[in-house]
Enzyme design. Sequence first.
Site, PDB file in Angstrom:
ATOM      1  N   LEU A 266       0.826  -1.211   0.000  1.00 65.60           N
ATOM      2  CA  LEU A 266       0.000   0.000   0.000  1.00 65.60           C
ATOM      3  C   LEU A 266       0.860   1.260   0.000  1.00 65.60           C
ATOM      4  O   LEU A 266       0.486   2.267  -0.606  1.00 65.60           O
ATOM      5  CB  LEU A 266      -0.944  -0.005   1.200  1.00 65.60           C
ATOM      6  CG  LEU A 266      -2.096  -1.015   1.132  1.00 65.60           C
ATOM      7  CD1 LEU A 266      -2.874  -1.039   2.435  1.00 65.60           C
ATOM      8  CD2 LEU A 266      -3.035  -0.719  -0.032  1.00 65.60           C
ATOM      9  N   ARG A 270       0.346   4.030  -2.734  1.00 73.07           N
ATOM     10  CA  ARG A 270      -0.095   5.393  -2.413  1.00 73.07           C
ATOM     11  C   ARG A 270       0.626   6.436  -3.265  1.00 73.07           C
ATOM     12  O   ARG A 270       0.000   7.336  -3.819  1.00 73.07           O
ATOM     13  CB  ARG A 270       0.115   5.660  -0.923  1.00 73.07           C
ATOM     14  CG  ARG A 270      -0.967   5.041  -0.092  1.00 73.07           C
ATOM     15  CD  ARG A 270      -0.625   4.882   1.370  1.00 73.07           C
ATOM     16  NE  ARG A 270      -1.697   4.126   2.024  1.00 73.07           N
ATOM     17  CZ  ARG A 270      -1.573   3.411   3.125  1.00 73.07           C
ATOM     18  NH1 ARG A 270      -0.403   3.343   3.740  1.00 73.07           N
ATOM     19  NH2 ARG A 270      -2.591   2.758   3.623  1.00 73.07           N
ATOM     20  N   TYR A 408      -9.253   4.291  -2.621  1.00 74.84           N
ATOM     21  CA  TYR A 408      -8.163   3.352  -2.921  1.00 74.84           C
ATOM     22  C   TYR A 408      -7.002   3.474  -1.937  1.00 74.84           C
ATOM     23  O   TYR A 408      -6.708   4.564  -1.445  1.00 74.84           O
ATOM     24  CB  TYR A 408      -7.555   3.719  -4.277  1.00 74.84           C
ATOM     25  CG  TYR A 408      -8.186   3.111  -5.505  1.00 74.84           C
ATOM     26  CD1 TYR A 408      -8.978   1.978  -5.454  1.00 74.84           C
ATOM     27  CD2 TYR A 408      -7.931   3.678  -6.746  1.00 74.84           C
ATOM     28  CE1 TYR A 408      -9.513   1.435  -6.619  1.00 74.84           C
ATOM     29  CE2 TYR A 408      -8.465   3.141  -7.910  1.00 74.84           C
ATOM     30  CZ  TYR A 408      -9.256   2.023  -7.834  1.00 74.84           C
ATOM     31  OH  TYR A 408      -9.775   1.502  -8.976  1.00 74.84           O
ATOM     32  N   GLU A 409      -6.264   2.377  -1.791  1.00 75.78           N
ATOM     33  CA  GLU A 409      -4.979   2.364  -1.052  1.00 75.78           C
ATOM     34  C   GLU A 409      -5.106   2.926   0.368  1.00 75.78           C
ATOM     35  O   GLU A 409      -4.216   3.608   0.867  1.00 75.78           O
ATOM     36  CB  GLU A 409      -3.892   3.155  -1.812  1.00 75.78           C
ATOM     37  CG  GLU A 409      -3.788   2.853  -3.293  1.00 75.78           C
ATOM     38  CD  GLU A 409      -3.314   1.450  -3.605  1.00 75.78           C
ATOM     39  OE1 GLU A 409      -2.930   0.732  -2.672  1.00 75.78           O
ATOM     40  OE2 GLU A 409      -3.345   1.072  -4.785  1.00 75.78           O
ATOM     41  N   GLY A 410      -6.224   2.649   1.006  1.00 73.64           N
ATOM     42  CA  GLY A 410      -6.487   3.228   2.331  1.00 73.64           C
ATOM     43  C   GLY A 410      -7.208   4.549   2.144  1.00 73.64           C
ATOM     44  O   GLY A 410      -6.748   5.415   1.395  1.00 73.64           O
TER      45      GLY A 410
END
Length: 601
Positions: A266, A270, A408-410
């Site tokens: 992740l 990011r 997305y991605e957290g």
Amino acid sequence: MADTIEKNVTRGGQFLVKETKCEDIFTPEDFSEEQLMMRDSVKEFVDKELWAHKDRFEKKDYAYTESSMRKAGELGLLGVAVPEEYGGLGMGFVSTMLVCDYISGATGSFSTAFGAHTGIGTMPITLYGSEEQKKKYVPLLASGEWFGAYCLTEPGAGSDANSGKTKAVLSEDGKHYSITGQKMWISNAGFCSVFIVFARIGDDKNITGFIVENDPANGISMNEEEHKLGIRASSTRQVFFNETKVPVENMLSERGNGFKIAMNALNVGRIKLAAACLDAQRRVTSGAVKYANERIQFNTSISSFGAIRSKLAEMATNAYAGESASYRAAKDIEDRIAAREAEGTSHQEAELKGVEEYAIECSILKVAVSEDVQNCSDEGIQVFGGMGFSEDTPMESAWRDARIARIYEGTNEINRMLSVGMLIKKAMKGHVDLLGPAMKVQEELMGIPSFDTPDFSELFSEEKVIVANLKKVFLMVAGSAVQKYGPELDSHQQLLMAAADILIEIYMAESTILRTEKLAKAQGEDKVQEQIAMAKLYLYKAVDIVNLRGKEGIASFSEGDEQRMMLMGLKRFTKYTNLPNVVALREKIAEKLVAENSYCF
């Protein structure tokens, strides 16, 4: 080893407490000839294969997404980050960012397929796989013969990724694991050949990663394609594993290492997501400028109206700031990787540690650029007026596609809290000295401020003082919050969010100023007046945000004399000696955009 690296490369998060010189950052103007050629070949592919067929993506033509991915594989674009020994191009981190940037601007459907495949679909094997796993799978993924997908999220495990219920049970003969569970929101599920699947063995605290080949006869089934707001031709399905047999040699890394793999994947995702939002902003801004020049109302182009020019200037400024910060961080990561490799670390370990070192910056960029691309597309619709709301123009699809980037991605909320939380952890480990500078800020608050009129005749001299003062605001707010709450700070999420916004604006504003200062020294101030205007405009807006969020933070944990002193400090640290003429700055930027009929920086 850390000491050697320390001398050459600034550590992640240190931008807050160390002065960075413009000569020490990388900017888009520093791309090599090879990188520029790569950029141009990617743009040619995007214009011919993606932009020209944008309507196919909007009509949910999943087959066209897949065929476009195969073409990208034939051109080597799926293997830019893959080492040469596994069939890739073995390019540096900046070059992989560059490809991700320019391949992602036409449609979110393709950029999602590309990002899921090259990032979370391939990278975990490249970085965590055994030599046998890498030789078996990575060349197929790098060439586009096979596609990858990543199975982490479950109905009950989203942001809390380690709470997944999918189980992996070892067979009696010890030769394979049997995986059972449900995964959702799986990008590329409809056409992937291999999954990275996270499951829990027994009562392990942490999940474990597995490489699972997609074979319906092996207990793998899927729901129909999800109907989504945007990224409509990105294949997104639920995937069910029912006693799916996976050979023990397909465990990725070690037992219980899955959460670490997921988190590090992740981190890379990011910063790559930030890159994937950049060309979309350029294209939307260019589209808005062209339309504003062509649209006649009241016997004149709407690009002559101040209200429209203000929007165009802000859109371009945020895109320019996003570029500045993204490539600054990318080169820091690349340098960190190189320094670790020079010390004898393997490429796998060097890349993992290099990205992990800048996890704070990765979270900052993910939040800032994903929100900027949403605002940009929203204003793009507004410039187009009623036409912007129509599917006949590309603005509404850009807006819909942009929306997923904040999830997305957290989610951006998670990333805001992570950025501050990771910084405080680094300080506690002694990797970033926050305590010393925070104490100095407290002493400064107790002292008498200087009433001398400084000499701000040099370019950006006042802006650099302001950036330094914004850093003091963060140290004042975060330092006092840590003193007050200690380990309980994690539970004060609204305070963390306020502190994160201050941190984000510092990094973005400083990056924009440093890029422009470097550019002015190289080309002369007179040649880059519009970029200077953008750097000043971005900082002006950043100061407002810091002031607002600083006030909110201070009010949330202080009262009486302490609060009054901190509010006075906030006022002092967000004060301009020479307030910029914001309208004039926007006018200068808009004038250039309108004249060039596109985003031109």
